[in-house]
Design a protein around this motif. Structure first.
Motif, mmCIF file in Angstrom:
data_model
loop_
_atom_site.group_PDB
_atom_site.id
_atom_site.type_symbol
_atom_site.label_atom_id
_atom_site.label_comp_id
_atom_site.label_asym_id
_atom_site.label_seq_id
_atom_site.Cartn_x
_atom_site.Cartn_y
_atom_site.Cartn_z
ATOM 1 N N ALA A 4 -0.568 8.575 -5.610
ATOM 2 C CA ALA A 4 -0.406 9.822 -5.319
ATOM 3 C C ALA A 4 0.790 11.410 -6.504
ATOM 4 O O ALA A 4 -0.117 12.144 -6.995
ATOM 5 N N TYR A 33 1.610 1.778 -4.118
ATOM 6 C CA TYR A 33 0.581 2.164 -4.370
ATOM 7 C C TYR A 33 0.765 3.531 -3.382
ATOM 8 O O TYR A 33 0.271 3.840 -5.232
ATOM 9 N N LEU A 34 0.404 4.182 -2.713
ATOM 10 C CA LEU A 34 0.219 5.277 -2.749
ATOM 11 C C LEU A 34 0.813 6.282 -2.957
ATOM 12 O O LEU A 34 0.791 7.064 -3.680
ATOM 13 N N GLU A 56 -8.979 7.095 -6.087
ATOM 14 C CA GLU A 56 -7.580 5.755 -5.551
ATOM 15 C C GLU A 56 -6.703 6.202 -4.649
ATOM 16 O O GLU A 56 -6.150 5.832 -3.744
ATOM 17 N N VAL A 57 -6.762 7.674 -4.363
ATOM 18 C CA VAL A 57 -5.405 8.459 -3.868
ATOM 19 C C VAL A 57 -6.102 7.896 -1.929
ATOM 20 O O VAL A 57 -5.572 7.363 -1.250
ATOM 21 N N ALA A 68 -6.877 4.146 -0.741
ATOM 22 C CA ALA A 68 -4.472 3.596 -0.631
ATOM 23 C C ALA A 68 -4.886 4.255 0.748
ATOM 24 O O ALA A 68 -4.092 4.162 2.173
ATOM 25 N N LEU A 69 -5.026 5.533 1.301
ATOM 26 C CA LEU A 69 -4.331 6.066 2.106
ATOM 27 C C LEU A 69 -5.494 5.467 3.558
ATOM 28 O O LEU A 69 -5.196 5.012 4.645
ATOM 29 N N LEU A 95 -4.601 1.808 4.031
ATOM 30 C CA LEU A 95 -2.625 2.401 4.763
ATOM 31 C C LEU A 95 -2.650 2.209 6.581
ATOM 32 O O LEU A 95 -2.889 1.527 7.104
ATOM 33 N N LEU A 132 0.511 -1.453 0.063
ATOM 34 C CA LEU A 132 0.200 -0.353 0.327
ATOM 35 C C LEU A 132 0.770 1.355 -0.260
ATOM 36 O O LEU A 132 0.481 2.426 -0.832
ATOM 37 N N THR A 133 1.905 1.305 0.966
ATOM 38 C CA THR A 133 2.959 1.994 0.611
ATOM 39 C C THR A 133 3.747 2.494 -1.101
ATOM 40 O O THR A 133 3.053 3.668 -1.749
#
Length: 141
Positions: free
Chosen positions: A91, A86-87, A119-120, A123-124, A127, A83-84
């Motif tokens: 972003a 992907y973020l 999407e951002v 993901a946040l 996470l 996830l990190t």
């Protein structure tokens, strides 16, 4: 080779790959024109750059693979890493597009900005959830 020496070798290799990839990726992202003009052999590619597009597609597939593995394993450490990554991608992709709407209609800009923004945010949220779950698992271990 002992378990500890294998762990050190693996860590050293991962750090080496991470450093090399970070150097090239930071240059590509923050200085794309410089990378295109100054990286050896890139200027030999044609204006439509099939190599660049397929490389980006390959990186996207690699990111997708890490997300699939994280979903399959449900290991919070793997999920946090996936996830990190992907973020960071989502972003930076979002930031590029919302600052390059010059030729977009209002509807196109809203569609792209909203889609990439979702999407951002997702993901946040994921996470944050993975981090909370990881902390809870550590507390009960």
């Amino acid at each position: 080779m002992t378990l500890e020496s294998t762990r050190r070798w693996l860590r050293g290799g991962l750090l080496t790959l991470a450093a090399l990839q970070t150097f090239v990726s930071v240059w590509q992202y923050f200085g794309p024109r410089s990378f295109y003009d100054d990286f050896p052999t890139v200027e030999l590619d044609p204006p439509y750059n099939e190599h660049l597009v397929t490389d980006v597609g390959g990186l996207g597939l690699a990111l997708a693979a890490t997300l699939w593995i994280a979903a399959w394993l449900i290991d919070t450490r793997v999920a946090l890493a996936a996830l990190t990554g992907y973020l960071v991608y989502a972003a930076t992709h979002f930031a590029f597009h919302v600052t390059h709407f010059d030729n977009f209609s209002l509807g196109e800009a809203l569609g792209v900005g909203t889609g990439l923004g979702v999407e951002v945010v997702l993901a946040l949220l994921l996470l944050f959830s993975a981090r909370q779950l990881h902390r809870a698992e550590k507390a009960t271990a």
